[in-house]
Design a protein around this motif. Structure first.
Motif, PDB file in Angstrom:
ATOM      1  N   ARG A   1       0.831  -1.205   0.000  1.00 26.43           N
ATOM      2  CA  ARG A   1       0.000   0.000   0.000  1.00 26.43           C
ATOM      3  C   ARG A   1       0.867   1.256   0.000  1.00 26.43           C
ATOM      4  N   THR A   2       1.923   1.239   0.814  1.00 31.90           N
ATOM      5  CA  THR A   2       2.836   2.380   0.863  1.00 31.90           C
ATOM      6  C   THR A   2       3.548   2.557  -0.475  1.00 31.90           C
TER       7      THR A   2
ATOM      8  N   LYS B   1       1.168   4.153  -2.966  1.00 31.43           N
ATOM      9  CA  LYS B   1       0.994   5.582  -2.702  1.00 31.43           C
ATOM     10  C   LYS B   1       2.194   6.384  -3.202  1.00 31.43           C
ATOM     11  N   ILE B   2       3.391   5.872  -2.979  1.00 34.20           N
ATOM     12  CA  ILE B   2       4.594   6.562  -3.449  1.00 34.20           C
ATOM     13  C   ILE B   2       4.628   6.593  -4.968  1.00 34.20           C
TER      14      ILE B   2
ATOM     15  N   ILE C   1       2.084   6.498  -7.084  1.00 28.95           N
ATOM     16  CA  ILE C   1       1.069   7.435  -7.572  1.00 28.95           C
ATOM     17  C   ILE C   1       1.546   8.873  -7.371  1.00 28.95           C
ATOM     18  N   PHE C   2       2.157   9.151  -6.216  1.00 24.01           N
ATOM     19  CA  PHE C   2       2.680  10.500  -5.974  1.00 24.01           C
ATOM     20  C   PHE C   2       3.737  10.869  -7.008  1.00 24.01           C
TER      21      PHE C   2
END
Length: 52
Positions: free
Chosen positions: A10-11, A14-15, A17-18
């Motif tokens: 999940r982390t 998120k990274i 996508i950022f």
């Protein structure tokens, strides 16, 4: 162990996508802007291409 792997995935998502949605476009715009500014400023100092 499964919970830790799920959290890491999940982390990582998120990274990713950022980086792809926010950071890469911002860096691209800054790079193109800096290149355009440097060309513009060099033409102020040295004149347009072919002038001479």
């Amino acid at each position: 162990m499964s919970q830790n792997t799920q959290s890491e995935k999940r982390t990582e998502l998120k990274i990713f996508i950022f980086l792809t949605v926010f950071l890469a476009p911002i860096l691209a715009v800054l790079f193109v802007s800096a290149l355009g500014f440097s060309i513009w400023f060099s033409q102020i100092l040295m004149g347009p291409p072919g002038a001479g």
